[in-house]
Structure formats: structure tokens, C-alpha cells
Design an enzyme around this catalytic site. Structure first.
Site, PDB file in Angstrom:
ATOM      1  N   ASP A 239      20.341   7.010  10.083  1.00  0.00           N
ATOM      2  CA  ASP A 239      20.355   5.978   9.054  1.00  0.00           C
ATOM      3  C   ASP A 239      20.724   6.443   7.648  1.00  0.00           C
ATOM      4  O   ASP A 239      21.470   5.799   6.940  1.00  0.00           O
ATOM      5  CB  ASP A 239      18.972   5.331   8.948  1.00  0.00           C
ATOM      6  CG  ASP A 239      18.472   4.794  10.266  1.00  0.00           C
ATOM      7  OD1 ASP A 239      18.978   5.213  11.330  1.00  0.00           O
ATOM      8  OD2 ASP A 239      17.578   3.948  10.229  1.00  0.00           O
TER       9      ASP A 239
ATOM     10  N   GLU B 121       8.527  14.085  14.059  1.00  0.00           N
ATOM     11  CA  GLU B 121       9.754  13.276  14.065  1.00  0.00           C
ATOM     12  C   GLU B 121      10.972  14.171  13.784  1.00  0.00           C
ATOM     13  O   GLU B 121      12.017  14.040  14.418  1.00  0.00           O
ATOM     14  CB  GLU B 121       9.623  12.202  12.978  1.00  0.00           C
ATOM     15  CG  GLU B 121      10.750  11.201  12.911  1.00  0.00           C
ATOM     16  CD  GLU B 121      10.502  10.149  11.827  1.00  0.00           C
ATOM     17  OE1 GLU B 121       9.448  10.216  11.149  1.00  0.00           O
ATOM     18  OE2 GLU B 121      11.360   9.259  11.660  1.00  0.00           O
TER      19      GLU B 121
HETATM   20  C1  2M8 Z   1      14.707   5.441  11.908  1.00  0.00           C
HETATM   21  O1  2M8 Z   1      15.223   4.161  11.585  1.00  0.00           O
HETATM   22  C2  2M8 Z   1      14.401   3.044  11.218  1.00  0.00           C
HETATM   23  C3  2M8 Z   1      15.292   1.823  11.068  1.00  0.00           C
HETATM   24  O2  2M8 Z   1      15.888   1.523  12.268  1.00  0.00           O
HETATM   25  C4  2M8 Z   1      13.655   3.233   9.930  1.00  0.00           C
HETATM   26  O3  2M8 Z   1      13.906   4.172   9.186  1.00  0.00           O
HETATM   27  O4  2M8 Z   1      12.778   2.392   9.658  1.00  0.00           O
HETATM   28  C5  2M8 Z   1      15.879   6.301  12.436  1.00  0.00           C
HETATM   29  O5  2M8 Z   1      15.508   7.656  12.520  1.00  0.00           O
HETATM   30  C6  2M8 Z   1      16.356   5.775  13.792  1.00  0.00           C
HETATM   31  O6  2M8 Z   1      17.297   6.644  14.380  1.00  0.00           O
HETATM   32  C7  2M8 Z   1      15.197   5.597  14.760  1.00  0.00           C
HETATM   33  O7  2M8 Z   1      15.669   4.948  15.917  1.00  0.00           O
HETATM   34  C8  2M8 Z   1      14.049   4.787  14.142  1.00  0.00           C
HETATM   35  C9  2M8 Z   1      12.812   4.779  15.040  1.00  0.00           C
HETATM   36  O8  2M8 Z   1      12.483   6.076  15.456  1.00  0.00           O
HETATM   37  O9  2M8 Z   1      13.686   5.357  12.879  1.00  0.00           O
END
Ligand code: 2M8
Length: 508
Positions: free
Chosen positions: A232, A465
Site C-alpha cells: 500500500d 507483521e
Molecule cells: C495493509 O493494508 C490495509 C489496507 O488494505 C491497511 O493498511 O489498513 C497492507 O499491508 C495489505 O497488504 C494487507 O493485506 C492488509 C491486511 O494485512 O494490511
């Protein structure tokens, strides 16, 4: 919008014959009543914290055995299980995410194949009639305030009675890899039924991406929002994002949930977040339609990782098709076409790496980002490209070594940031994809080294993470599902070659 079972074809996507949707596989347990579900969620959050604490206690311990790692990974996945699906993290991400579900089910298949299938099926229940798979499927028992932007923001229309609520954007198509992996873990008649259920849905998802989303017209899918990339906050998007005006006003009255549960220094800046929100609003207010995007949408980008997974999905679909009695050849041809298109459109000879392409300007982005290494996954990537990508991974830019996996961004860049997410830290999912690529291209020593480096990272720091690319310290959410799941896969598989496909990779 077309119905999944009557998938339309496009100029770029080769027509495929899909068998009808089937409901022959076993039903899954029904959802408990709301109050029970809420109580379960609260209990699970406590357990997740305990699992994270145990994992963190492993930090610095050379004594941590493989058995301990295995059990801790299972504990994280158990704690993050929410009745029908796995959440990435109880605190930061309390719903189901699309590509997370793929990675998670690959690990679940090592310990509980039924749950792997259930997790993936929960995601695909939310698939749209046009084939897109939402990037988040919302859990109706999670309050709007516990994640932003939630269902109230996305306002996706009810697509059919009982259709689960989700977003209207997508994430990288890693699901065919996951479905094939789950089948391989237990290749029995029940799993063949699962393949039959998933196959037309996976084909519909591919058709959507290769059809409506081929905005550039060159045979690759475009993303319309950085969130669709999964990486992202990567510097890969900075140049294209500069075309989106910053209006901090769009954040007014909207609470950034991420900054309440994570350090602001680890998360996107308010300026970037305002751009993210503005782009999501623009796509939403256009009715989530894709026609005419090139003229009306401010962010249209071809990402090497997204498209590498699109190509790898065709390879996996060929394997799936062969098992269920469908002709695999069209999938292999599509995989080859996607591989060529990535090479023609995204290769940068100056950096020896793939880069993002801004479809609106036709320019390649200048940043060296880890998404440019992931085409290593593709079976038919030319040998000289494979060699160049491995050189880049081991260079000072990405720093792959016996003790450290690949960083997410160029370590030598002035704006390299070791803790801000996707702008420097090490991620296990990306490195796991690179590990697969190294094995597929006959690099056993480097594959073994990367596997060891990933395992050592979690042995020291726990199931975070992501990880600081110099110290190896865990950052972000402490009990993160895809880290745990992919470590289960790594622990279970120390081979340095990929499992044999029933098909020859080349169709001549
Ligand atoms: C992160 O993305 C979300 C939005 O979709 C966020 O930041 O709120 C990213 O690391 C994405 O790749 C991942 O799928 C998600 C959930 O782990 O978190």
C-alpha cells in the site's frame, strides 16, 4: 455486469470453457448467534495477545526449537480465527483481507485443510457478479469504529440477497496458488470437489482483471488504488500519486483507526492517507465502474507483483484444470502472454529490475521497489531476467544475505525508512514468493539461504507483521496471520525444488 457462470471474454483474455458452479462440497458450520460471536471475538483477541506475547518471548532465544515455532504459529492462527475466516490481526485488521486469505490458507492447509478451504470460501462468497474479489470482506460483528474505512465508507450496493459486505476494490490474485496448494496437501475426492467449486470463480476473477482492468491495453491488469497492490504505502506509487491533489479536508470527521492502534511513524502520512481516501471516494462515486477510467481516474498503474501473481495464477489454474478434466492449455498460453507483457512493459534495463508503469503518462516509475523482483515467480521468465533479478536481490539495494531476507525498498535511497510500512521493512509474504521463484528457477542454494533467513527472523523476533531490515526487530502487529501461516509452510517444506506439477511448464 455479467454473472460468474456466464463469464464474458475480452479482447485480451482468451475464452475459457468453465464447468458450471457446483455446491457438491460439504457445507461448513453455521455462524453462531451474534452474542456468542461477539464473545468469541473478545476471547480470541485475548488469546491473540497471549500468542503474541509468547511469540515475542522468543526474541533473542537461540534455544527456540522448530517445534516451538510450529506451535506458536498455530497459536497465532487459532487466535486470529473468527468463526468463518482468519483476520490478519485482531487489533489492526479485524476483518478478512483478500490476499492475506490466500497466504493464510497456504499455511492452514499444513495443519487443518478443512479450515483452509473454509477461509478461502468465505472470501469468495463475497465475489462480485463481474468476477472481482473484494479486497476486504467485512465481518458484520465488528463495529464501524474498529476499522477505517469500513462498510459505511465503501457503500457497496447489495449485489444479491445475502451477499457479504466488502469493498469494491481488489488485491493481488494470489488465490489460485492457494487453492492449488490446499489441494496438494490433501489430494482426495473432497478436495477435487473444492477445485470444482473454485475453478469457475478463479477464472471469473482472472477474466475481470484481464478484461475490465486492462486499462493500458497491453495485456496487464491495472490497479486503481495503492491498496489494490497490497504494498500500500510503497514508494513505487509516489510518482503516480503526485497527480492526486492532497486535500486534508477528506480526513475531517473520519477517524484514522490505524493511528490509534499503531505508531503513526509506522503508518502512511496524513498527506498520503488523504490521497488514498480521495482515490477510494472517486472510484466509489463512479459506481465502481471501470469503463473510461483512463480519462477520469487519477491513479492507474501496472504493478509487477500484481501482474506476476496474475500470471502465476494462470499456471496454477492449468494444474487445477488438468485435475478436474478441463483443458489446461489456454491457461498456460495466458501465463506466457502475461509473462511477455510484464517483460515488454515493465522491464527497466538501467536498474535490472521491473518497475511500475503509470498508464496515464506511459512512464516507468523510478523507485527501486521489491515489487520489481516478484516476477521471479513466473515459470517462463527468460533466464537472463532471472539472473538479473537475483543479482538485484543480493545487491546493496535489497540486501538479501544469509541472515536477512529482502527489504521492501532500496536500502540506499534517501527516503528508505526501516519502520514505515512497505517503505523499507522486510515482509515474509514477499520473501516467501521470492523463495518459490528461486526454487522454480533451479537456485537451490539461494532458496535454502532465504528460507533460513526468514526462519531466523521469526525465531528471534516472533510472528510480526514486518521486520526492521537491519536489526531484525519485529514491527507492526505482533500476532500477524500471514507471517505465522507462511512460516508453517516453510517449516514443512525444506526442499529446494518446487513440487512437481502434473503438467509440463511449457506447451511449446
Ligand atoms: C495493509 O493494508 C490495509 C489496507 O488494505 C491497511 O493498511 O489498513 C497492507 O499491508 C495489505 O497488504 C494487507 O493485506 C492488509 C491486511 O494485512 O494490511
Amino acid at each position: 455486469m455479467s454473472n460468474i457462470s456466464t463469464t464474458t471474454t475480452t479482447t485480451t483474455a482468451e475464452p475459457l470453457t468453465t464447468p458450471p458452479l457446483t455446491t457438491t462440497s460439504p457445507p461448513f458450520p453455521t455462524t453462531p448467534p451474534l452474542s456468542t460471536a461477539a464473545a468469541t471475538a473478545t476471547a480470541a483477541a485475548t488469546t491473540a495477545t497471549a500468542a503474541a506475547t509468547t511469540a515475542t518471548a522468543a526474541a533473542g532465544s537461540d534455544e527456540r526449537s522448530t517445534d516451538d515455532l510450529w506451535h506458536m504459529a498455530r497459536a497465532v492462527l487459532d487466535a486470529n480465527w473468527s468463526r468463518t475466516h482468519t483476520v490478519p490481526s485482531r487489533t489492526l485488521y479485524p476483518h478478512q483481507w483478500s490476499w492475506d486469505a490466500a497466504f493464510i490458507s497456504i499455511g492452514l492447509a499444513r495443519v487443518d485443510p478443512d479450515r483452509a478451504w473454509q477461509d478461502l470460501r468465505n472470501l469468495f462468497q463475497a465475489q462480485w457478479p463481474d468476477g472481482r474479489v473484494p479486497h476486504i470482506v467485512f465481518d458484520p460483528d465488528v463495529a464501524e469504529r474498529d476499522y477505517f474505512p469500513g462498510p459505511g465508507f465503501w457503500q457497496v450496493p447489495q449485489l444479491r440477497p445475502g451477499h457479504p459486505d466488502g469493498t469494491g476494490i481488489v488485491q493481488p490474485p494470489a488465490h489460485a496458488l492457494a487453492v492449488w496448494a490446499a489441494y496438494q496437501r490433501r489430494p482426495d475426492a473432497r478436495s477435487v470437489d473444492q477445485l470444482r467449486w473454485f475453478y469457475p470463480r478463479l477464472v471469473a476473477a482472472q477474466d475481470y482483471l484481464l478484461g475490465a482492468r486492462d486499462v493500458g491495453g497491453g495485456g496487464l491488469a491495472s490497479i486503481v488504488h495503492p491498496w489494490e497492490s497490497g504494498l500500500d504505502n510503497s514508494p513505487a506509487w509516489d510518482e503516480a500519486l503526485a497527480a492526486v491533489p492532497v486535500d486534508l479536508g477528506v480526513l475531517a470527521g473520519r477517524n484514522r483507526h490505524d493511528n490509534r492502534v499503531a505508531a503513526a511513524a509506522h503508518r502512511p502520512t496524513d498527506e498520503d492517507y488523504a490521497r488514498f481516501i480521495a482515490l477510494a471516494l472517486a472510484y466509489r462515486d463512479g459506481g465502481y465502474h471501470d469503463d473510461g477510467l483512463r480519462d477520469r481516474h487519477a491513479f492507474i498503474v501496472e504493478c509487477p507483483t500484481f501482474n506476476a501473481l496474475l500470471g502465476a495464477a494462470e499456471q496454477a489454474l492449468a494444474d487445477i484444470a488438468a485435475v478436474i478434466g478441463v483443458d489446461p492449455a489456454p491457461h498456460l498460453r495466458r501465463a506466457r502472454r502475461i509473462t511477455r507483457a510484464i517483460d515488454n512493459r515493465l522491464w527497466n534495463p538501467r536498474t535490472g529490475l521491473y518497475h511500475t508503469r503509470d498508464v496515464r503518462t506511459g512512464r516507468l516509475g523510478s523507485a527501486r521497489c521489491v515489487n520489481g523482483l516478484v516476477p521471479l515467480l513466473l515459470a517462463e521468465l527468460p533466464a537472463e531476467r532471472v539472473a538479473a533479478l537475483i543479482t538485484a536481490a543480493e545487491s546493496k539495494h535489497f540486501g538479501l544475505s544469509a541472515t536477512m531476507p529482502v527489504a521492501s525498498y532500496d536500502r540506499t535511497a534517501a527516503d528508505f525508512d526501516p519502520v514505515r510500512y512497505w517503505r523499507g521493512p522486510v515482509w515474509i509474504n514477499i520473501n516467501w514468493l521470492l523463495w518459490r521463484g528461486l526454487r522454480a528457477h533451479g537456485r537451490p542454494a539461494q532458496a535454502a539461504e532465504l528460507r533460513t533467513a526468514m526462519l531466523e527472523l521469526v525465531r528471534r523476533s516472533g510472528y510480526y507483521e514486518y521486520f526492521h531490515p537491519t536489526t531484525g526487530d519485529g514491527v507492526g502487529s505482533a500476532a500477524f496471520s500471514w507471517t505465522a501461516a507462511l512460516v508453517l509452510d516453510l517449516l514443512a517444506d525444506s526442499s529446494t525444488t518446487v513440487e512437481a506439477s502434473p503438467l509440463a511448464q511449457s506447451i511449446g
